[in-house]
Design a protein around this motif. Sequence first.
Motif, mmCIF file in Angstrom:
data_model
loop_
_atom_site.group_PDB
_atom_site.id
_atom_site.type_symbol
_atom_site.label_atom_id
_atom_site.label_comp_id
_atom_site.label_asym_id
_atom_site.label_seq_id
_atom_site.Cartn_x
_atom_site.Cartn_y
_atom_site.Cartn_z
ATOM 1 N N GLY A 301 0.799 -1.229 0.000
ATOM 2 C CA GLY A 301 0.000 0.000 0.000
ATOM 3 C C GLY A 301 0.826 1.272 0.000
ATOM 4 N N ARG A 302 2.131 1.162 0.143
ATOM 5 C CA ARG A 302 2.963 2.363 0.189
ATOM 6 C C ARG A 302 2.979 3.049 -1.189
ATOM 7 N NH1 ARG A 302 9.284 2.795 2.266
ATOM 8 N NH2 ARG A 302 9.597 4.973 1.633
ATOM 9 N N LEU A 303 2.921 4.381 -1.166
ATOM 10 C CA LEU A 303 2.923 5.166 -2.394
ATOM 11 C C LEU A 303 4.308 5.721 -2.697
ATOM 12 C CD1 LEU A 303 -0.367 7.322 -2.299
ATOM 13 C CD2 LEU A 303 0.230 5.586 -3.979
ATOM 14 N N PHE A 304 4.735 5.577 -3.946
ATOM 15 C CA PHE A 304 5.995 6.153 -4.406
ATOM 16 C C PHE A 304 5.664 7.190 -5.487
ATOM 17 C CE2 PHE A 304 7.150 2.104 -2.615
ATOM 18 C CZ PHE A 304 8.338 2.358 -1.955
ATOM 19 N N ARG A 305 6.248 8.362 -5.364
ATOM 20 C CA ARG A 305 5.937 9.470 -6.265
ATOM 21 C C ARG A 305 7.042 9.663 -7.305
ATOM 22 N NH1 ARG A 305 2.523 13.861 -5.584
ATOM 23 N NH2 ARG A 305 2.174 13.189 -3.422
ATOM 24 N N LEU A 306 6.663 9.640 -8.551
ATOM 25 C CA LEU A 306 7.587 9.951 -9.641
ATOM 26 C C LEU A 306 7.198 11.328 -10.174
ATOM 27 C CD1 LEU A 306 7.644 6.510 -11.502
ATOM 28 C CD2 LEU A 306 9.304 7.396 -9.856
ATOM 29 N N ARG A 307 7.948 12.331 -9.796
ATOM 30 C CA ARG A 307 7.589 13.716 -10.105
ATOM 31 C C ARG A 307 7.679 14.021 -11.604
ATOM 32 N NH1 ARG A 307 6.553 16.372 -5.644
ATOM 33 N NH2 ARG A 307 7.447 15.639 -3.658
ATOM 34 N N GLY A 308 6.660 14.776 -12.076
ATOM 35 C CA GLY A 308 6.648 15.206 -13.465
ATOM 36 C C GLY A 308 6.250 14.144 -14.467
ATOM 37 N N LYS A 309 5.848 12.965 -13.984
ATOM 38 C CA LYS A 309 5.469 11.884 -14.896
ATOM 39 C C LYS A 309 3.940 11.773 -15.045
ATOM 40 C CE LYS A 309 9.647 10.521 -15.788
ATOM 41 N NZ LYS A 309 10.188 10.714 -17.154
ATOM 42 N N GLY A 310 3.239 12.832 -14.625
ATOM 43 C CA GLY A 310 1.788 12.839 -14.757
ATOM 44 C C GLY A 310 1.339 13.567 -16.019
ATOM 45 N N VAL A 311 0.345 14.452 -15.875
ATOM 46 C CA VAL A 311 -0.270 15.132 -17.024
ATOM 47 C C VAL A 311 -0.074 16.631 -16.903
ATOM 48 C CG1 VAL A 311 -2.420 15.481 -18.308
ATOM 49 C CG2 VAL A 311 -2.018 13.313 -17.094
ATOM 50 N N ALA A 312 0.346 17.268 -17.997
ATOM 51 C CA ALA A 312 0.417 18.730 -18.046
ATOM 52 C C ALA A 312 -0.988 19.274 -18.271
ATOM 53 C CB ALA A 312 1.354 19.178 -19.158
ATOM 54 N N PRO A 313 -1.447 20.265 -17.490
ATOM 55 C CA PRO A 313 -2.817 20.794 -17.642
ATOM 56 C C PRO A 313 -3.051 21.373 -19.029
ATOM 57 C CG PRO A 313 -1.791 21.597 -15.615
ATOM 58 C CD PRO A 313 -0.711 20.943 -16.410
ATOM 59 N N VAL A 314 -4.289 21.277 -19.501
ATOM 60 C CA VAL A 314 -4.638 21.754 -20.835
ATOM 61 C C VAL A 314 -4.469 23.268 -20.958
ATOM 62 C CG1 VAL A 314 -7.103 22.064 -20.324
ATOM 63 C CG2 VAL A 314 -6.380 21.566 -22.664
#
Length: 376
Positions: A301-314
Motif C-alpha cells: 500500500g505504500r505510495l511512491f511518487r515519480l515527479r513530473g510523470k503525470g499530465v500537463a494541464p490543458v
Amino acid sequence: MANRDYYEVLGVEKSADAKEIKKAYRRLAMKFHPDRNPGDAKAEEQFKEATEAYDVLADDQKRSAYDQFGHAGVSGQGGGYGGQGANFSDIFGDVFGDIFGGAGGGGARSRANRGSDLRYTLDLDLEDAVRGKTVKIKIPSQKECGECDGSGAEKGSKVEECETCHGAGQVRMQQGFFSIQQTCPRCRGKGKMVKNPCRRCHGSGIVEEDKTLSVKVPPGVDTGDRIRLAGEGEMGANGGTPGDLYVQIAVKEHPLFARDGQNLYCEVPISFADAALGGELEVPTLDGRVKLKIPPETQTGRLFRLRGKGVAPVRGGAAGDLLCRVVLETPVNLSKKQKELMKEFQSSMEAGGKQAPKRESWFQGVKSFFDSTKFS
C-alpha cells in the motif's frame, strides 16, 4: 361623461412625460377593461374616461390646447371611446402593441433564427488525451439544396406568396377585444408557398449529408472538456447564422493508469522477497519505462511518487506526478519444497517475534479488548 380633469383621471402630475402617461393608462385599461369586468357599467365608464384622457394627453397638440383652455380647447376633437378623434382600437393598440404585435396590419415576417448548437462525443485513449492529437470526425449536416438552390421549388416552377397571410408570415387573431398576432399556420412564417416541391429536398430547400471535420485536440484534455467548432452546428432558419458544434471529450479507461486531474496512479505488484529485502523495479510511464527503487521492509500500500510523470494541464502549467502504489502479492501454486521452506520461515518468525511489529501490536490490542470487555 363628466368632465373630470384628465390628469386626475390618469392619476399623473401635469409635468408627467409621455412614458408616465402611457404607463398610467395601461394600468387603468387593464383594470377597468369590459372583458375583465363583464356587466359592470361603472368599470366600463371608468375605462371610457381613461381612454378619452389618454387620447388627449398622449397627443402633443391636443395636450397643449387642453393645458391652455381646458376641456373647451379639445371640444370636438377629443378622441375617447366614441369621439371624433383617434379610433379606440388605435389608442389601445398603441399602448399594448408591444405585447400583442401592434394594432396595424401586415405584421413582420419570420425573423432569421440562429441554428441550434450540436454536440458530438469524442472517445479518446488516455495517451491521446495527454499528448494531444488531430482527429477526423464524421457528422450528419444540413446544407442548401443544390437542385433548387434552396428555394424548395422544382426547377421551372416558382415560389408563390402565401394566400393566407399574403406574404407577411403572420396572421392576426381576434380574441374578444384583444388582437393577437401569431405565425401563419399555412406557410409556417415563411410568407411563401411551394406548390411544386423539389424532388430532392421535398420542398424544404435543405438536404442532409455527412461531412468530415478535423478536430485539433490540445494536450491535457480530460473527460468533460469541450472543444467548440464555430459555425459547424445546425443551419439557421430563414437565412440565420448556423449554430456551433461542441465536441465533448470522453477519456477511455486505461489498463494500467488511473487519472485524477494532473496526477496518474498505477498499482505495482511486488513479491514478498522484494518487499522484505528491497530491490529495483521497472515501472511504466506514459514516456516509457523508469526504474523504481524499493527500500527494504516496504509495506503493502505504500505510495511512491515519480515527479513530473503525470499530465500537463490543458491550460498550461507544470505536469503532475505518477504515484505508484505497491501491492504485496501472495505467492500461489507453491511446490512442495517451497511450502517446506515457507513453514520453516514461519517457524523462525514466530520464534523471533520482532519481525512483525504491526501484527504483534494488533494481537496485543485484541487481547486487551477481550480482557476489558464483558460479554453476556
